[in-house]
Motif scaffolding. Structure first.
Motif, PDB file in Angstrom:
ATOM      1  N   THR A  63      -9.267 105.529  -0.707  1.00 48.23           N
ATOM      2  CA  THR A  63     -10.295 104.773   0.085  1.00 48.23           C
ATOM      3  C   THR A  63      -9.619 103.437   0.812  1.00 48.23           C
ATOM      4  O   THR A  63      -9.860 103.332   2.175  1.00 48.23           O
ATOM      5  N   THR A  64      -8.637 102.964   0.146  1.00 49.11           N
ATOM      6  CA  THR A  64      -7.866 101.814   0.846  1.00 49.11           C
ATOM      7  C   THR A  64      -7.324 102.301   2.214  1.00 49.11           C
ATOM      8  O   THR A  64      -7.277 101.830   3.321  1.00 49.11           O
ATOM      9  N   GLU A  65      -6.434 103.319   1.892  1.00 46.87           N
ATOM     10  CA  GLU A  65      -5.524 104.137   3.152  1.00 46.87           C
ATOM     11  C   GLU A  65      -6.666 104.275   4.191  1.00 46.87           C
ATOM     12  O   GLU A  65      -6.212 104.463   5.581  1.00 46.87           O
ATOM     13  N   ILE A  66      -7.816 105.160   3.946  1.00 49.26           N
ATOM     14  CA  ILE A  66      -8.699 105.411   4.850  1.00 49.26           C
ATOM     15  C   ILE A  66      -9.226 104.299   5.679  1.00 49.26           C
ATOM     16  O   ILE A  66      -9.362 104.290   6.728  1.00 49.26           O
ATOM     17  N   THR A  67      -9.608 103.356   4.983  1.00 46.71           N
ATOM     18  CA  THR A  67     -10.134 101.967   5.398  1.00 46.71           C
ATOM     19  C   THR A  67      -8.976 101.528   6.614  1.00 46.71           C
ATOM     20  O   THR A  67      -9.336 101.061   7.690  1.00 46.71           O
ATOM     21  N   ASP A  71      -9.364 101.090  10.196  1.00 49.87           N
ATOM     22  CA  ASP A  71      -9.202  99.579  10.941  1.00 49.87           C
ATOM     23  C   ASP A  71      -8.067  99.749  11.995  1.00 49.87           C
ATOM     24  O   ASP A  71      -8.104  99.160  13.145  1.00 49.87           O
ATOM     25  N   THR A  72      -6.816 100.420  11.615  1.00 46.90           N
ATOM     26  CA  THR A  72      -5.853 100.494  12.553  1.00 46.90           C
ATOM     27  C   THR A  72      -6.227 101.218  13.919  1.00 46.90           C
ATOM     28  O   THR A  72      -6.040 101.073  14.970  1.00 46.90           O
ATOM     29  N   ALA A  73      -6.836 102.368  13.377  1.00 44.83           N
ATOM     30  CA  ALA A  73      -7.295 103.265  14.853  1.00 44.83           C
ATOM     31  C   ALA A  73      -8.387 102.239  15.652  1.00 44.83           C
ATOM     32  O   ALA A  73      -8.151 102.493  16.880  1.00 44.83           O
ATOM     33  N   LEU A  74      -9.264 101.630  14.858  1.00 45.18           N
ATOM     34  CA  LEU A  74     -10.254 100.707  15.811  1.00 45.18           C
ATOM     35  C   LEU A  74      -9.491  99.560  16.443  1.00 45.18           C
ATOM     36  O   LEU A  74      -9.718  99.303  17.470  1.00 45.18           O
ATOM     37  N   SER A  75      -8.480  99.149  15.993  1.00 43.87           N
ATOM     38  CA  SER A  75      -7.900  98.179  16.427  1.00 43.87           C
ATOM     39  C   SER A  75      -7.058  98.621  17.660  1.00 43.87           C
ATOM     40  O   SER A  75      -7.023  98.087  18.737  1.00 43.87           O
ATOM     41  N   LYS A  76      -6.211  99.755  17.514  1.00 41.56           N
ATOM     42  CA  LYS A  76      -5.574 100.529  18.592  1.00 41.56           C
ATOM     43  C   LYS A  76      -6.732 100.729  19.591  1.00 41.56           C
ATOM     44  O   LYS A  76      -6.126 100.501  20.923  1.00 41.56           O
ATOM     45  N   ILE A  77      -7.741 101.044  19.412  1.00 44.42           N
ATOM     46  CA  ILE A  77      -8.834 101.299  20.380  1.00 44.42           C
ATOM     47  C   ILE A  77      -9.128 100.264  21.093  1.00 44.42           C
ATOM     48  O   ILE A  77      -9.240 100.318  22.449  1.00 44.42           O
ATOM     49  N   ASP A  78      -9.339  99.061  20.220  1.00 46.22           N
ATOM     50  CA  ASP A  78      -9.847  97.791  20.917  1.00 46.22           C
ATOM     51  C   ASP A  78      -8.679  97.212  21.651  1.00 46.22           C
ATOM     52  O   ASP A  78      -8.781  96.904  22.748  1.00 46.22           O
ATOM     53  N   GLU A  79      -7.260  97.574  21.062  1.00 48.17           N
ATOM     54  CA  GLU A  79      -6.272  97.095  22.208  1.00 48.17           C
ATOM     55  C   GLU A  79      -5.935  97.804  23.243  1.00 48.17           C
ATOM     56  O   GLU A  79      -5.747  97.356  24.269  1.00 48.17           O
ATOM     57  N   SER A  80      -6.225  99.063  23.284  1.00 49.70           N
ATOM     58  CA  SER A  80      -6.125  99.804  24.500  1.00 49.70           C
ATOM     59  C   SER A  80      -7.055  99.507  25.231  1.00 49.70           C
ATOM     60  O   SER A  80      -6.870  99.419  26.456  1.00 49.70           O
TER      61      SER A  80
END
Length: 343
Positions: A63-67, A71-80
């Motif tokens: 669950t932690t890894e998925i979260t 979060d990383t994917a969302l952060s990368k999306i936001d960063e992009s």
């Protein structure tokens, strides 16, 4: 019979005792089995709990890894997204800046064209006054005399209007100025008592050279000076049907090999009661059907005041000859092979 019954009673008694012993063993075995069963159940419960803890730990880790991945994917999306927005903003800003720069550049070009048109329109109705000297350049101020003359030559000569070019300081030329197939009669250069100087480096070095039907500007209130040896350099060289007119102007020509050199059907008029040619090897030189009007000037401290070479014509009426080694290389008012010098 009685013995048989007694035997049967004994056998039954023995069997009862055996049965009781067997029952005791059974119950002991049963207790052992119950104890073992309890141990097994306890061990199973412990293993079950451990398994449940491991499953929970694995679940929590997953669950932690998925979260984190989310979060990383969302952060990368936001960063992009932010990078794309920033790039688009920068490109927009850059485009707007270029548009503004282009507008400014076009505005400057339009303003310059309007100024040029106004100057040209003004030239049709009144004289212009420009300046030459150090400082920033503009439509009416130039850093070099050559630039000012070049700009003045762009204007059409009409209605006898002129462009006055005033010197704001002494000028040092790095090279001579050559005038060819050009008409500078509407240009008057006012030195305002400043000096135009150049270090003349050879006998053929010329400060102002006119050739091929050129008309030189008029100069007044100015000193022309060679800062080198007077065995080098010519101040004015007028050749090939060209013209120089300094009549009535205020000037001095100082320390040249030749002050004024006229030849090849050219015409020079430098007559002036307030002007002087001094400290030259030859003040005036005329040849090859050149015509030189030098009336009333002063020739001072020259090795030769006037030199005629092969069919020159000089008007030396009222010239003030002062301290020259030789005033003229031919007799005055006498036609010679070198030409004639009237006095």
């Amino acid at each position: 019979m009685a013995d048989n019954l007694e035997q049967i009673a004994n056998d039954l008694n023995t069997a009862s005792l055996n049965l009781q012993e067997l029952r005791g063993k059974y119950e002991g075995a049963l207790d052992i089995l119950n104890a073992k069963n309890a141990q097994i159940i306890e061990a199973l419960d412990s293993k079950k709990e451990e398994a449940l803890q491991e499953v929970k730990s694995v679940k929590d880790t997953a669950t932690t890894e998925i979260t984190n991945l989310q979060d990383t994917a969302l952060s990368k999306i936001d960063e992009s997204k932010n990078t794309s927005i920033t790039e688009l903003t920068n490109k927009k800003t850059e485009a707007l800046t270029k548009i503004e720069e282009a507008k400014t550049e076009q505005g400057e070009k339009i303003a310059k064209l309007e100024t040029d048109l106004n100057l040209k329109a003004k030239l049709l109705t009144q004289n212009l006054t420009w300046t030459v000297g150090s400082g920033g350049e503009s439509n009416t101020h130039f850093n070099t005399l050559e630039k000012a003359i070049t700009e003045a030559l762009k204007f059409t000569k009409q209605n006898n209007l002129v462009i006055f070019i005033q010197l704001t300081e002494d000028l040092t030329l790095t090279q001579g100025l050559t005038f060819s197939y050009c008409d500078c009669r509407n240009i008057i250069i006012d030195g305002q008592n400043h000096t135009i100087q150049k270090e003349m480096t050879s006998s053929t070095d010329v400060m102002f050279y006119a050739l091929y039907s050129a008309f030189l500007p008029r100069f007044t209130n100015v000193t022309f000076k060679n800062t080198g040896l007077n065995t080098n350099g010519i101040c004015f060289q007028v050749y090939h049907n060209s013209n120089l007119n300094l009549h009535g102007c205020v000037y001095e020509i100082d320390n040249f090999l030749v002050g004024v050199n006229v030849a090849a059907s050219s015409s020079v008029c430098i007559g002036s009661t307030v002007s002087k040619i001094k400290n030259c090897k030859t003040g005036l030189q005329c040849f090859a059907l050149g015509k030189l009007d030098a009336r009333s000037i002063t020739l001072e401290n020259n090795e030769t005041g006037i030199s005629l070479i092969e069919s020159g014509l000089v008007d030396a009426w009222n010239i003030a000859f002062t301290s020259n080694t030789s005033d003229c290389n031919v007799a005055f008012n006498t036609l010679t092979q070198q030409g004639i010098c009237f006095r």
